[in-house]
Design an enzyme around this catalytic site. Structure first.
Site, PDB file in Angstrom:
ATOM      1  CE  LYS A 164     -26.686  45.818  -2.522  1.00 61.92           C
ATOM      2  NZ  LYS A 164     -26.239  45.529  -1.194  1.00 61.92           N
TER       3      LYS A 164
ATOM      4  CE1 TYR B  65     -19.642  43.428   3.005  1.00 57.34           C
ATOM      5  CE2 TYR B  65     -21.470  44.207   1.662  1.00 57.34           C
ATOM      6  CZ  TYR B  65     -20.120  43.990   1.831  1.00 57.34           C
ATOM      7  OH  TYR B  65     -19.242  44.338   0.838  1.00 57.34           O
TER       8      TYR B  65
ATOM      9  CG  ASP C 271     -26.156  49.671   5.563  1.00 56.10           C
ATOM     10  OD1 ASP C 271     -26.761  50.071   4.542  1.00 56.10           O
ATOM     11  OD2 ASP C 271     -25.078  49.050   5.525  1.00 56.10           O
TER      12      ASP C 271
END
Ligand SMILES: *Cc1c(COP(=O)(O)O)cnc(C)c1O
Length: 451
Positions: free
Chosen positions: A271, A148, A243
């Site tokens: 994050k 994702y 990522d």
């Protein structure tokens, strides 16, 4: 041992939410769609716990989905943020703190010389892909199924049917042409990877991968697979984007790149780098980053990019991690969790395996070996998890409300918290076994729900 939790206020609040927020939430998985029931509405967080509006306290392994590596309301972060807020919340001009945070990233991550800050992981990926396309003057992007990368149009793409790896939109509202420049490969498949690069390698702008795929279970890759991907990209002049929105600064300052010894051309962050505030970033060598506006022709901008309050939360978090060399402690805690939960699962007789890297963990329900691709996840995983999830939540332990989401440890977790998770999981599995076959799908009884 567990008294029934009252969730009267949560239910009332969530009914109000359903009126004014689609599905009652600001991000879909929070709505408990895949586990059923009404989500507790959270009032506050403190260390390893969150408290809902009814006053129920939960031992939390969601950690706001990854950012809170120091736990909720860490004192150092809170006091730094309060100081920053007093000095003004946004300037729209360069500030010292964004320069300091950029220096931390450059010092920690292999191959990064410059960083651009944005406000979310999605934005980081979107901008890194644009940069890769602009710098390479190519259009095709390769992604892996089960990874994702945020809700970017051209990455909300699933593998098409048949032999073709051509992407098809996986969301309504994504135009076919956006998806058509994306190729989707399975993880852990050397042959499919080689075939695609043989066929289209010199038209590929970039391959993007979560080097630690942690958004569809925790699908740890063979290091050799990542190295092979690096080789194909280098040989064909395609850029490799890691990522690291979850893994960056969670596995260590060098993220998965340092862990596996494979260096990407560009890396994306989010994050942990924001310490609980809305921050994303992407970075790479100066030679690539110079293509970004204002020095280059790839346009990218943001009113609140490099926001001083958000940067302060990120900087306080990274400095704390460095200063106390926290990653070692998190690794030890992760090993303890693996041992305790692994034993519980083994003794329960329920087919399941505990997958872990550093402070990230996931239980692969239904599997007896670690799945390495989305296709390898057991089809019954979600139905097994539903009952386990609610059994834990009723007893005051919050895991993510989906069988495909990982759990996170933080510095606020102690071995005693892991013991409590293990013992409670054993009790829940035992109860399910007494009620019937725990691997058989059963209707979920929403935790403490009055509806
Ligand atoms: C969370 C996540 C994103 C998206 O970040 P947001 O801040 O939610 O937009 C992108 N990539 C990965 C690997 C993620 O885990």
């Amino acid at each position: 041992m567990s008294e029934q939790r009252v969730s009267k206020r949560s239910t009332q609040w969530f009914d109000r939410a359903l009126e004014v927020l689609p599905g009652g939430v600001s991000s879909p998985v929070r709505a408990f769609g895949s586990v059923g029931g009404t989500p507790p509405v959270i009032r506050s967080g403190d260390g390893a716990h969150v408290v809902d509006v009814d006053g129920n306290r939960y031992l939390d392994f969601v950690g706001s989905w990854g950012p809170l590596i120091l736990g909720h309301a860490n004192r150092h972060v809170v006091s730094a943020v309060l100081d920053a807020v007093q000095g003004g919340t946004s300037f729209g001009a360069p500030s010292a703190v964004e320069i300091e945070l950029a220096e931390e990233v450059v010092a920690g991550y292999p191959g990064i010389e410059q960083v651009r800050f944005v406000s979310s992981g999605t934005e980081a990926v979107m901008s890194a892909v644009r940069l890769a396309r602009g710098a390479s003057e190519r259009d095709i992007i390769v992604k892996f199924s089960g990874c994702y990368h945020g809700h970017v149009d051209h990455l909300l793409v699933a593998a098409g049917s048949g032999l073709a790896t051509f992407g098809t939109p996986s969301s309504l509202g994504v135009p076919e042409p956006s998806a058509s420049q994306t190729r989707v490969l399975p993880l852990d498949d050397d042959d499919a990877l080689a075939a695609l690069f043989d066929r289209e390698g010199d038209r590929i702008a970039a391959a993007i991968i979560e080097p630690v795929p942690a958004n569809n279970g925790l699908l740890l890759q063979r290091p050799r697979f990542l190295a092979t991907l690096r080789e194909h990209c280098t040989r064909h002049g395609a850029l490799l984007i890691f990522d690291e929105v979850i893994s960056g600064f969670r596995l260590g300052p060098g993220g998965a790149a340092a862990h596996y010894g494979v260096q990407p051309d560009l890396a994306t962050f989010g994050k942990v780098i924001g310490g609980g505030m809305p921050v994303g970033a992407f970075g790479g060598p100066r030679e690539l980053m110079r293509h970004l506006a204002p020095t280059g022709g790839v346009y990218q901008a943001g009113t609140l990019s490099g926001n001083p309050v958000a940067m302060t939360a990120g900087l306080a978090t990274l400095r704390y991690l460095q200063q106390y060399d926290c990653w070692e402690g998190l690794e030890e805690l992760g090993q303890y969790l693996k041992q305790r939960l692994g034993n519980v699962l083994k003794r329960s007789g329920v087919p399941a395996t505990l997958v872990r890297i550093g402070s990230i963990f996931w239980i692969a329900w239904g599997s007896t070996a670690d799945p390495r691709s989305a296709e390898a996840i057991h089809p019954d995983a979600a139905s097994i998890y539903r009952d386990v999830f609610h059994g834990l939540l009723e007893r005051g332990i919050a895991l993510a409300p989906s069988a495909y989401e990982v759990g996170f440890l933080s510095l606020a977790h102690r071995p005693g918290h892991i013991d409590l998770l293990a013992d409670t999981l054993a009790e829940v599995l035992d109860n399910l076994k007494r009620k019937g076959d725990p691997t058989a799908p059963a209707d979920a009884e929403p935790a403490g729900s009055q509806s």
